[in-house]
Scaffold this motif. Structure first.
Motif, PDB file in Angstrom:
ATOM      1  N   PRO A   1      16.931  63.311  49.322  1.00 27.86           N
ATOM      2  CA  PRO A   1      17.820  64.216  48.598  1.00 27.86           C
ATOM      3  C   PRO A   1      18.385  63.532  47.347  1.00 27.86           C
ATOM      4  N   LEU A   2      18.428  64.296  46.261  1.00 24.11           N
ATOM      5  CA  LEU A   2      18.908  63.759  44.987  1.00 24.11           C
ATOM      6  C   LEU A   2      20.304  63.141  45.134  1.00 24.11           C
ATOM      7  N   GLY A   3      21.161  63.816  45.916  1.00 28.06           N
ATOM      8  CA  GLY A   3      22.525  63.315  46.104  1.00 28.06           C
ATOM      9  C   GLY A   3      22.549  61.960  46.805  1.00 28.06           C
ATOM     10  N   SER A   4      21.601  61.747  47.724  1.00 38.31           N
ATOM     11  CA  SER A   4      21.552  60.453  48.421  1.00 38.31           C
ATOM     12  C   SER A   4      21.167  59.337  47.462  1.00 38.31           C
ATOM     13  N   VAL A   5      20.299  59.655  46.510  1.00 38.54           N
ATOM     14  CA  VAL A   5      19.904  58.635  45.536  1.00 38.54           C
ATOM     15  C   VAL A   5      21.063  58.364  44.584  1.00 38.54           C
ATOM     16  N   LEU A   6      21.760  59.438  44.188  1.00 42.17           N
ATOM     17  CA  LEU A   6      22.931  59.241  43.324  1.00 42.17           C
ATOM     18  C   LEU A   6      23.950  58.334  44.006  1.00 42.17           C
ATOM     19  N   ARG A   7      24.071  58.483  45.333  1.00 39.23           N
ATOM     20  CA  ARG A   7      25.052  57.678  46.057  1.00 39.23           C
ATOM     21  C   ARG A   7      24.798  56.186  45.819  1.00 39.23           C
ATOM     22  N   MET A   8      23.529  55.802  45.702  1.00 37.56           N
ATOM     23  CA  MET A   8      23.240  54.389  45.436  1.00 37.56           C
ATOM     24  C   MET A   8      23.689  54.001  44.032  1.00 37.56           C
ATOM     25  N   GLY A   9      23.704  54.989  43.132  1.00 37.22           N
ATOM     26  CA  GLY A   9      24.120  54.709  41.757  1.00 37.22           C
ATOM     27  C   GLY A   9      25.619  54.587  41.585  1.00 37.22           C
ATOM     28  N   ILE A  10      26.376  55.196  42.481  1.00 38.23           N
ATOM     29  CA  ILE A  10      27.838  55.070  42.365  1.00 38.23           C
ATOM     30  C   ILE A  10      28.439  54.655  43.705  1.00 38.23           C
ATOM     31  N   ALA A  11      27.633  53.910  44.486  1.00 33.84           N
ATOM     32  CA  ALA A  11      28.036  53.561  45.850  1.00 33.84           C
ATOM     33  C   ALA A  11      29.058  52.461  45.886  1.00 33.84           C
ATOM     34  N   THR A  12      30.203  52.727  45.444  1.00 33.15           N
ATOM     35  CA  THR A  12      31.216  51.705  45.376  1.00 33.15           C
ATOM     36  C   THR A  12      32.556  52.403  45.441  1.00 33.15           C
ATOM     37  N   PRO A  13      33.081  52.620  46.633  1.00 33.48           N
ATOM     38  CA  PRO A  13      34.346  53.350  46.702  1.00 33.48           C
ATOM     39  C   PRO A  13      35.393  52.757  45.763  1.00 33.48           C
ATOM     40  N   ALA A  14      35.358  51.424  45.600  1.00 28.50           N
ATOM     41  CA  ALA A  14      36.364  50.779  44.759  1.00 28.50           C
ATOM     42  C   ALA A  14      36.241  51.210  43.302  1.00 28.50           C
ATOM     43  N   LEU A  15      35.064  51.765  42.957  1.00 34.73           N
ATOM     44  CA  LEU A  15      34.845  52.199  41.585  1.00 34.73           C
ATOM     45  C   LEU A  15      35.902  53.211  41.151  1.00 34.73           C
ATOM     46  N   PHE A  16      36.313  54.014  42.109  1.00 34.78           N
ATOM     47  CA  PHE A  16      37.216  55.111  41.770  1.00 34.78           C
ATOM     48  C   PHE A  16      38.672  54.752  41.982  1.00 34.78           C
ATOM     49  N   GLN A  17      38.905  53.525  42.420  1.00 38.31           N
ATOM     50  CA  GLN A  17      40.286  53.089  42.605  1.00 38.31           C
ATOM     51  C   GLN A  17      40.528  51.922  41.670  1.00 38.31           C
ATOM     52  N   PRO A  18      41.031  52.232  40.470  1.00 35.54           N
ATOM     53  CA  PRO A  18      41.292  51.135  39.546  1.00 35.54           C
ATOM     54  C   PRO A  18      42.139  50.084  40.254  1.00 35.54           C
ATOM     55  N   SER A  19      41.739  48.838  40.135  1.00 33.79           N
ATOM     56  CA  SER A  19      42.464  47.790  40.836  1.00 33.79           C
ATOM     57  C   SER A  19      43.854  47.630  40.229  1.00 33.79           C
ATOM     58  N   ARG A  20      44.787  47.225  41.047  1.00 36.75           N
ATOM     59  CA  ARG A  20      46.123  46.948  40.541  1.00 36.75           C
ATOM     60  C   ARG A  20      46.064  45.689  39.699  1.00 36.75           C
ATOM     61  N   PRO A  21      46.938  45.609  38.678  1.00 33.97           N
ATOM     62  CA  PRO A  21      46.923  44.384  37.883  1.00 33.97           C
ATOM     63  C   PRO A  21      47.161  43.190  38.797  1.00 33.97           C
ATOM     64  N   ALA A  22      46.442  42.139  38.584  1.00 33.56           N
ATOM     65  CA  ALA A  22      46.612  40.948  39.409  1.00 33.56           C
ATOM     66  C   ALA A  22      47.723  40.092  38.818  1.00 33.56           C
ATOM     67  N   ILE A  23      48.425  39.383  39.700  1.00 32.04           N
ATOM     68  CA  ILE A  23      49.494  38.503  39.240  1.00 32.04           C
ATOM     69  C   ILE A  23      48.984  37.066  39.298  1.00 32.04           C
ATOM     70  N   ALA A  24      49.150  36.365  38.196  1.00 29.78           N
ATOM     71  CA  ALA A  24      48.768  34.954  38.166  1.00 29.78           C
ATOM     72  C   ALA A  24      50.001  34.145  37.764  1.00 29.78           C
ATOM     73  N   TYR A  25      50.045  32.883  38.189  1.00 31.92           N
ATOM     74  CA  TYR A  25      51.199  32.035  37.882  1.00 31.92           C
ATOM     75  C   TYR A  25      50.809  30.946  36.895  1.00 31.92           C
ATOM     76  N   ALA A  26      51.753  30.684  35.957  1.00 35.29           N
ATOM     77  CA  ALA A  26      51.534  29.615  34.974  1.00 35.29           C
ATOM     78  C   ALA A  26      52.825  28.793  34.867  1.00 35.29           C
ATOM     79  N   LEU A  27      52.731  27.580  34.348  1.00 34.34           N
ATOM     80  CA  LEU A  27      53.915  26.729  34.157  1.00 34.34           C
ATOM     81  C   LEU A  27      54.716  27.211  32.956  1.00 34.34           C
ATOM     82  N   THR A  28      56.049  27.110  33.065  1.00 33.84           N
ATOM     83  CA  THR A  28      56.889  27.480  31.921  1.00 33.84           C
ATOM     84  C   THR A  28      57.282  26.255  31.113  1.00 33.84           C
ATOM     85  N   GLY A  29      57.186  25.085  31.729  1.00 34.13           N
ATOM     86  CA  GLY A  29      57.654  23.866  31.059  1.00 34.13           C
ATOM     87  C   GLY A  29      58.948  23.351  31.680  1.00 34.13           C
TER      88      GLY A  29
END
Ligand SMILES: [Zn+2]
Ligand SMILES: [Zn+2]
Length: 721
Positions: free
Chosen positions: A87-115
Motif C-alpha cells: 500500500p502506498l501509505g505503508s511506503v510513505l510511512r517509511m518516508g516519515i517514520a519518525t514520530p519525533a519528527l512532528f514533535q519539535p524538540s524542546r530547547p536543550a540547556i547547556a552549561y558554560a563557565l561565567t568566570g
C-alpha cells in the motif's frame, strides 16, 4: 487536494485546503480522519481514489513547520509501492517514520563557565570547572558523566553564578561540521587509483550503475571514498548516501570516514534516538547532511540533491526487508539513483548473481580491483573431508582442525571459528521418543541458549527454561541439546584450550554498533586468541593477527535448498575466508565439509569464483529462475488455519494460466505457523517480459478479500520459508 496518510492504505484522500494557507505537493499537514488528527503529505502522484463529493470534504487542519517531501522522494515512494505491491501509505510511512519528527524538540540547556569562582572549591567542583574550561558548553547529564559528579554539584555551581545555563538549538547538536573532501586521504595503490578514477568519471554524469568488485582486503572502501570526495567537490549542495547491510558495521565505517574527511557523516539506523532521527531527516531535507551512512530505510530520507549512492556489501541478504513493505534495498537504491539522475556504486567482494549478470550484459559497469592492498596474499583454502576424520562423538572440531588451532594458539596468533548458528544448539530433542521441543506459536524447533539453560524461539520472543519432562511421551530427564551452536562450540574450545582467551560474536552477544566496535577492538588489540562467530564476523573488518579461519560446518547453508543456497553459501564462506591473513601474515582457511566435491566447496578451494558464477548462471538460466525469469510469492496468513486454507483454495480456483508463467501452490509454508499465524504459499514464476505485478493484481482482484486472512505479496522473494 489529495493527502496521503502513512497508513496501510493505497489511497490518498481528498481534503479541502485551508483558506489562509497555500499548500504545495509534498507539504506535511495535519488532517481530520474520523475523530482523530492525522499527519499526512499533500500528494500529487497516482492515486486510485475517485474524487470525493465536494460538499462532504473536510478541511486540512494545518501545515506542519517541516520542509516538504521533495518530488523525487514522492516519485520514489510511488515507484516502490507500484513495484512491491505494498500500500502506498505503508511506503510513505517509511518516508516519515519518525514520530519525533512532528514533535519539535524542546530547547536543550547547556552549561558554560561565567568566570566567577565558587565560594569554596571542592574536588568535584574543580573537575566540573576543568571540564568546561577546555571545551564547549555541555548538558547537565553530560557534565555529570564526564566529571563524575552528581547533578547537585552542577546545580549548586549554577546557583552561585559560577555556571550559566544557555539555551541551545536542540537539533543543532546532531549536525557535525561538513566533511571536507580536501582532507588528505591515504596513498592509494595504482589499482585503487585506477578504480577511483573510473568511479569519479561518472560523478555529475547522470545515472549509471557501477559495480566495484574486489577481493576482501583490496581496499574498496578507500576507493569509494574518493568517489564521495569527488561528489562533494562537484557541487556545494551535493549529498551522498551510503547504505550498509548491518548495524554492526556502522561504527567502523563512521570512524574510517572521519579519518578520511575530518568529520563524521550523519548516521541513520534503528538504534537512533527520536531526536537523532529527526535531526537526520531534517538534515537530509535541508541539504545540511552532506553524507548519510545508514541502514536500508535511509533510502526513504527526503534528500534534496543526491549526487551519489553507494551500496556496500551489495550481495548481503540483510538488504531484503521481509516485513511490512517487502523490498530489496539494493534494487530500490538503483531505482532511487535513476530517479535522482545520479550514479550508484554497488560494492562487493562477491557480487550477487543478479548484479553479475547485469555486468555481463553491459547494463552495469564493472570496476575490478584485482589484488589485495599492501601486497597481502589471499589465504590458502583447504577442505577437511569430515567423512574421513575421526571426530569424537559430541564434538564438532575435527582432529585436523584442532591440531592447526593448537599450533596457531601456541604461535600467539589469532583464530576464527565460523558457525552460523546462534545459541547452544539448534534444537532440543527427547532421547526417549525423538521429538523436537516445539512449544509455542511457531512451527520451528526451539533453540537452546545460555549454555543449555533456556529454550528460545528465533521467530518470536517466546522463551522457557529447558524442560525436565517430555511433553510428548512424559519421559523424565531425557531432553538433550541436539547439534552445535556457537555457545556449544565455545564450550568445546574452552575444554580443548583452557589457557586461550575465547569469545563469541553473534547478534545476541553483540547487539549495537557500539558493542560491535568494542568487540572488534578486543580482537584488534589481541585480547582474544579464538573468536567464535556467526555471519556477523564475515563482514568488513581488518584483523592483522588473525591467521587461521576454521569453517565448522560448511554444508549448513546448502541444506535449505532454495534457489540461492549455493550462491549464498559461496558468498558467505568466501567472505569469512577473507578474514584470514589480511596484513603481512599469510592466512589459512580450513573448511569442514561432508561434501568436498560440491561445486561450492570446489570453487572455494580452487579460488575459481568466475567459474562458479558462470555455472550458477547457466543452471538458473536453464531452469528459468531469477535473474533469467521473474518470481513472486504470495503468503496467506491468519490465526485460523481453516480460513487460510479456504482462501488459498478460492485463489487457486482463479489462478491465471498462460504459456509464459506458472502458478505453483498453494502449499503449506515450511514454517506453517509463525508468531501464531498459519501460513500457506503460492509461487508465481514468469518469463522476464511478463508484467508479474499486473498479473497478480488482476488475479487478486477476482477473489473477494477475507478479513481474517492477510495476503502478502513478495516480489523477487529471497526467503522461501
Ligand atoms: Zn519424549
Ligand atoms: Zn516463536
Amino acid at each position: 487536494m489529495r493527502v496521503l496518510l502513512p497508513l496501510g492504505l493505497d489511497l490518498a484522500y481528498d481534503y479541502r485546503p485551508p483558506p489562509e494557507i497555500a499548500l504545495q505537493p509534498g507539504d506535511v499537514v495535519e488532517v481530520p480522519l474520523g475523530t482523530k488528527r492525522r499527519v499526512g503529505v499533500v500528494w500529487d502522484g497516482e492515486s486510485g481514489a475517485p474524487p470525493a463529493d465536494p460538499d462532504k470534504l473536510r478541511t486540512v487542519h494545518e501545515k506542519l513547520p517541516l520542509p516538504p517531501l521533495p518530488a523525487t522522494t514522492r516519485r520514489f515512494i510511488d515507484w516502490v509501492a507500484r513495484y512491491t505491491m505494498a500500500p502506498l501509505g505503508s511506503v510513505l510511512r517509511m518516508g516519515i517514520a519518525t514520530p519525533a519528527l512532528f514533535q519539535p524538540s524542546r530547547p536543550a540547556i547547556a552549561y558554560a563557565l561565567t568566570g566567577a569562582e565558587p565560594e569554596r572549591m571542592t574536588g568535584a567542583r574543580q573537575r566540573v570547572m576543568d571540564l568546561l574550561r577546555d571545551g564547549p558548553p555541555r548538558s547537565l547529564s553530560d557534565i555529570a558523566e564526564a566529571a563524575a559528579v552528581s547533578d547537585g554539584v552542577i546545580r549548586g555551581l549554577a546557583e552561585q553564578g559560577v555556571l550559566e545555563a544557555i539555551e541551545s538549538d536542540p537539533d543543532a547538536g546532531f549536525l557535525e561540521p561538513p566533511p571536507d573532501p580536501e582532507t588528505p586521504g591515504p596513498v592509494l595503490s595504482q589499482a585503487q587509483a585506477d578504480a577511483a578514477a573510473q568511479l569519479k568519471a561518472h560523478i555529475d554524469g547522470g545515472y549509471a550503475t557501477l559495480v566495484l568488485e574486489g577481493v576482501t582486503g583490496s581496499g574498496k572502501t578507500e576507493v569509494y571514498f574518493e568517489a564521495i570526495a569527488e561528489a562533494l567537490r562537484s557541487d556545494p549542495e551535493a549529498q551522498v548516501l551510503v547504505l550498509l547491510p548491518e548495524i554492526a558495521l556502522t561504527q567502523a565505517v563512521l570512524d574510517r570516514f572521519e579519518a578520511r574527511f575530518g568529520a563524521r557523516p550523519m548516521s541513520w539506523h534503528s538504534d537512533l534516538t527520536g531526536r537523532a532521527r529527526r535531526a537526520a531527516w531534517l538534515g537530509a531535507a535541508s541539504g545540511a547532511a552532506r553524507v548519510v551512512v545508514g541502514a536500508r530505510s535511509a533510502l526513504f530520507l527526503p534528500f534534496r540533491s543526491l549526487a551519489l549512492v553507494v551500496v556496500d556489501e551489495e550481495h548481503d541478504p540483510a538488504y531484503k526487508q521481509e516485513e511490512q513493505v517487502i523490498y530489496h534495498a539494493r534494487d530500490m537504491a538503483v531505482v532511487r539513483a535513476s530517479l535522482m539522475k545520479c550514479p550508484i556504486v554497488l560494492v562487493s567482494a562477491t557480487p550477487s548473481l543478479e548484479t553479475m549478470v547485469n555486468c555481463w550484459t553491459g547494463k552495469y559497469h564493472r570496476v575490478h580491483l584485482p589484488v589485495r592492498h599492501g601486497g597481502a596474499t589471499l589465504p590458502e583454502i583447504t577442505a577437511i573431508d569430515m567423512r574421513r576424520e575421526d571426530t569424537q562423538r559430541g564434538r564438532w572440531i575435527s582432529p585436523r582442525l584442532e591440531a592447526d588451532l593448537r599450533a596457531n594458539v601456541e604461535a600467539g596468533e589469532q583464530s576464527l571459528l565460523f558457525l552460523n548458528r546462534r545459541g547452544y544448539a539448534p534444537a532440543a530433542i527427547c532421547k526417549a521418543c525423538g521429538t523436537r521441543v516445539m512449544r509455542d506459536n511457531c512451527s520451528a524447533p526451539l533453540v537452546v541458549h545460555r549454555f543449555g539453560n533456556r529454550l528460545q524461539c528465533h521467530h518470536c520472543d517466546f522463551s522457557m527454561p529447558m524442560p525436565k519432562v517430555c511433553a510428548k511421551c512424559g519421559a523424565e530427564g531425557m531432553i538433550v541439546a541436539y547439534g552445535p551452536g556457537v555457545e556449544r562450540l565455545a564450550e568445546e574450545v574452552e575444554a580443548m584450550f583452557p589457557e586461550a582467551r575465547v569469545a563469541i560474536m553473534a547478534s545476541d552477544t553483540v547487539r549495537t554498533a557500539r558493542e560491535a566496535q568494542a568487540f572488534i577492538d578486543r580482537i584488534e588489540k589481541h585480547q582474544l586468541d579464538i573468536v567464535i562467530g556467526t555471519q556477523l564476523v564475515t563482514k568488513g573488518h581488518h584483523f592483522p593477527m588473525l591467521t587461521l579461519v576454521g569453517i565448522v560446518d560448511a554444508d549448513l547453508g546448502l541444506s535449505g535448498g532454495d534457489l540461492r543456497a549455493g550462491e549464498r553459501t559461496y558468498q558467505q564462506l568466501w567472505q569469512v575466508a577473507g578474514r584470514a591473513g589480511r596484513a603481512e601474515r599469510p592466512g589459512r582457511v580450513l573448511v569442514q565439509t561432508y561434501m568436498p566435491e560440491h561445486p561450492v566447496m570446489q570453487a572455494l578451494i580452487s579460488g575459481d569464483g568466475p567459474g562458479f558464477y558462470r555455472n550458477e548462471a547457466a543452471e538458473r538460466e536453464a531452469a528459468g529462475w531469477p535473474p533469467y525469469g521473474r518470481l513472486a510469492a504470495l503468503i496467506l496468513s491468519g490465526p485460523n488455519e481453516a480460513d487460510v486454507v479456504a482462501h488459498a483454495r478460492a485463489l487457486a480456483s482463479r489462478a491465471p494460466r498462460g504459456a509464459d508463467f506458472t502458478v505453483l501452490g498453494p502449499a503449506p509454508a515450511p514454517y506453517v505457523r509463525l508468531r501464531g499465524r498459519f501460513r500457506h504459499r503460492f509461487l508465481v514464476r514468469a518469463r522476464r517480459n511478463i508484467d508479474i505485478q499486473g498479473l497478480i493484481r488482476a488475479w487478486l482482484g477476482q477473489v473477494p478479500e477475507k478479513s481474517s486472512v492477510r495476503v502478502a505479496v513478495d516480489i523477487d522473494p529471497y526467503s522461501f520459508l
